[in-house]
Design an enzyme around this catalytic site. Structure first.
Site, mmCIF file in Angstrom:
data_model
loop_
_atom_site.group_PDB
_atom_site.id
_atom_site.type_symbol
_atom_site.label_atom_id
_atom_site.label_comp_id
_atom_site.label_asym_id
_atom_site.label_seq_id
_atom_site.Cartn_x
_atom_site.Cartn_y
_atom_site.Cartn_z
ATOM 1 N N ILE A 24 0.830 -1.203 0.000
ATOM 2 C CA ILE A 24 0.000 0.000 0.000
ATOM 3 C C ILE A 24 0.865 1.253 0.000
ATOM 4 C CG2 ILE A 24 -1.726 1.309 1.291
ATOM 5 C CD1 ILE A 24 -2.732 -1.329 2.444
ATOM 6 N N ALA A 25 1.830 1.285 0.908
ATOM 7 C CA ALA A 25 2.641 2.504 1.046
ATOM 8 C C ALA A 25 3.963 2.145 1.696
ATOM 9 C CB ALA A 25 1.908 3.549 1.875
ATOM 10 N N THR A 31 6.866 -0.331 5.944
ATOM 11 C CA THR A 31 6.090 -0.466 4.716
ATOM 12 C C THR A 31 4.752 -1.092 5.083
ATOM 13 O OG1 THR A 31 8.100 -0.770 3.414
ATOM 14 C CG2 THR A 31 6.033 -1.483 2.415
ATOM 15 N N LYS A 47 1.764 -3.549 8.916
ATOM 16 C CA LYS A 47 2.850 -2.581 8.931
ATOM 17 C C LYS A 47 4.131 -3.349 9.259
ATOM 18 C CE LYS A 47 2.283 1.638 10.441
ATOM 19 N NZ LYS A 47 2.733 2.532 9.374
ATOM 20 N N ASP A 141 4.322 11.377 17.319
ATOM 21 C CA ASP A 141 4.549 11.550 15.880
ATOM 22 C C ASP A 141 3.250 11.978 15.187
ATOM 23 O OD1 ASP A 141 6.070 11.621 13.611
ATOM 24 O OD2 ASP A 141 5.881 9.490 13.164
#
Length: 638
Positions: A24-25, A31, A47, A141
């Site tokens: 996905i990203a 990732t 993830k 974050d």
């Protein structure tokens, strides 16, 4: 090139459970992949941490702890963490899959947002952060990349705890700052420390970016941006977006104050202020900033933004501020009316805003079914609307077979109504068969037991029948069923050592050695020792011997005569039987019991080993010469 097809993880089954479908990203630390949980038949987001992090033991330990904490955080605006695990070199999180886009995608597509729309995104973000702060967690974050907007309009915050896990690694401080420096609070830059007020600062920076379309600070290097966070003040958003209401600038100013104590003290406090601001903003006609917020004085210079390119829609600030001042002068007399109108509509707006937040999915908790009968537990959960799947069982020493060992997600996890979860039944203790070990070496026996899931405890024993170093038997015996992990006693032959025969009568010594399969030669000699007893031997005591080996005993001539102590008293005079003690027979008794009995009668005890059985085989003196002076030594062979 299609990077998804080239990705080695795509198509792989991680941990025997997650089939990776596509990428996905990709970010600075991980990732994200689309995957299918084959156990629960649901789509999840995986993830996967980058290899540099996964190879750091400190990161993995902190990552696991943080994942457990986040999994316990239940809030409709937080992306749920289902599972955490490792598969060889892969460290991953299994999370709720949220179809949609990140807030960063929205900003790239649309540029800046209207004030009201920006608040309608920030309010659920602050609600998620507030829930985390109440649970003692700090996000660390907060940024648009970590805010997801679903296809049906919900707002979700992701990556709680990941930044904290990163702090446990050997990454440098600069390496940690590159990805998030634009949102990092002054105290994070200067000390590396962060608390809930650091999240508030980052949320204020993000609100500034939503309103203006850019971050307040830019620089040639990350350290240049960090310097500005520490030494400069976030400019008013109105200096870049002139229609920004003063309420928004006040909200940003307090959230991004340099001193943490001057900020909102957690996200919940900022949430209250954001809700108030949302309620007071006009519902129609754009942001309404020019009606209520413009200052009659020129706006201050944009500190820290002079190096940034101009916003696409923005004209120079001095040409845009003047109209705002003129409108303010025209409207000045109506300000009390706005205040009264605001008070009048407060209740209606509050009701409407409440409806906005209540229109979220209903969440329930996974019931605690551990220990219950699997069939009964499944029926009970189904009656509450859950979709229950019974998956393959697992062995467990504590939970009986046919009972619920665990659920996935675990009990107490908040999920949407009518969600699916799985029951893992217990298979009871795992039983294995003790393998045959007779005549194997110690190393071979240990290998056989390890392969069977058993542990080994080696005991060496004297034995003439089995070669030295080979297994005699095991306890439990070969073929028995035991729990996996049980310790098996492996008895290994140590061969035979020549027993100490000194002091034994000839007849008993010969019979014992012949019983061991040894040949016996006897040589009689004259000696002052007790007649017909062994005074020397070949091989010496404790020397290795083998079956059939010839031995030699030296025995005092068997011509009968009473020993000196029998003929004389303690003072060397003629014996007086009235002071002598009788030595009881202890042959056949347990060695320790025999010792205790003799010592209680005042005798000294000397022990010699024959077979090491712990049972008395012979004794001297004993019947018929059982009358000895008090305190005499009695020798026992076992």
């Amino acid at each position: 090139m299609d990077t998804t097809t080239a990705d080695p993880l795509v198509g792989r089954l991680l941990d025997g459970r997650y089939r990776v479908e596509s990428r996905i990203a990709r970010g600075g630390m991980a990732t994200v992949y689309l995957a299918l949980d084959v156990r629960l038949d649901r789509t999840v987001a995986l993830k996967v941490m980058h290899r540099s992090l996964a190879e750091d033991p400190a990161f993995v330990r902190r990552f696991i702890g943080e994942a457990k904490s986040v999994a316990s955080l239940s809030h409709p605006n937080v992306v749920h963490v289902f599972d955490q695990g490792t598969d060889n070199d892969v460290v991953y999180l299994s999370m709720e899959y949220v179809p949609g886009r990140t807030l960063r995608d929205i900003l790239r597509e649309r540029g800046r947002l209207a004030a009201r729309e920006a608040l309608e995104i920030m309010i659920p973000v602050l609600a998620a952060l507030g829930a985390a702060h109440q649970a003692g967690m700090v996000h660390r974050d907060v940024k648009p990349e970590n805010v997801l907007l679903t296809d049906d309009g919900r707002v979700k915050v992701v990556d709680f705890g990941l930044a904290r896990a990163i702090e446990a690694t050997n990454q440098t401080r600069t390496g940690m700052m590159i990805g998030t420096i634009g949102y990092m609070s002054p105290e994070q830059v200067t000390t590396g420390g962060a608390d809930v007020r650091s999240d508030v600062y980052s949320a204020g920076i993000m609100l500034f970016e939503l309103i203006t379309g850019r971050q307040p600070y830019e620089g040639q290097t990350p350290m240049a941006v960090a310097y500005k966070h520490v030494h400069e003040t976030v400019p008013p958003a109105a200096s870049l977006a002139p229609d920004t209401p003063q309420l928004i600038d006040m909200l940003i100013a307090q959230a991004t104050a340099h001193e943490p104590e001057r900020r909102y003290q957690d996200a919940s406090a900022m949430l209250v202020a954001a809700v108030d601001a949302h309620r007071l903003l006009p519902r129609h006609g754009g942001s309404g900033a020019h009606q209520v917020t413009a200052s009659p004085m020129p706006a201050p210079p944009v500190t820290g933004v002079h190096a940034m390119p101009s916003a696409p829609q923005a004209a120079p600030s001095h040409t845009l501020i003047q109209p705002r001042a003129e409108v303010r002068a025209e409207r000045r007399g109506f300000r009390p009316n706005w205040f009264l109108i605001g008070l009048a509509i407060m209740m209606a707006a509050a009701i409407g805003l409440t409806a906005y937040f209540v229109a979220q999915p209903t969440y329930v908790q996974i019931p605690d079914l551990v220990g219950q009968n699997v069939t009964t537990a499944k029926q009970a959960a189904a009656s509450k609307g859950f979709k229950v799947t019974v998956v393959d069982g697992q062995y467990d020493d504590k939970v009986a077979k046919g009972r619920v060992l665990s659920t996935d997600p675990p009990a107490g996890t908040s999920v949407e109504e009518a969600s699916a979860f799985s029951i893992v039944p217990s298979l009871g203790p795992k039983l294995v068969t003790v393998p045959g070990l007779r005549d194997l070496t110690e190393e071979q026996a240990r290998t056989q037991l390890a392969d069977a899931g058993l542990k080994a405890k080696v005991v060496k024993m004297e034995n003439l029948e089995v070669e030295r170093g080979k297994v005699l038997e095991s306890r439990p015996a070969a073929g028995e069923q035991v729990k996996a992990g049980t310790t098996v006693e492996v008895r290994i032959s140590n061969g035979m050592l020549m027993p100490d025969m000194a002091g034994l009568p000839r007849q008993e010594a010969e019979a014992h050695l012949q019983g061991l399969g040894l040949g016996v030669q006897v040589q009689e000699v004259d000696d002052d020792a007790e007649p017909c007893t062994v005074i020397a031997q070949v091989p010496k005591a404790k020397s290795p011997v083998t079956k059939g080996q010839q031995t030699q005993l030296t025995v005092v001539n068997c011509g009968f005569s009473l020993p000196d102590w029998w003929m004389r008293g303690n003072d060397g005079e003629a014996r007086d039987d009235s002071g002598f003690s009788t030595v009881p027979s202890v042959v056949g008794k347990n060695l320790k019991d025999a010792q205790q009995e003799l010592q209680q009668l005042g005798f000294k005890v000397k022990v010699k080993r024959l077979l090491g059985t712990g049972v008395v085989r012979f004794q001297r003196p004993g019947p018929p010469l059982a009358e000895v002076p008090p305190g005499s030594t009695v020798t026992l062979w076992h």
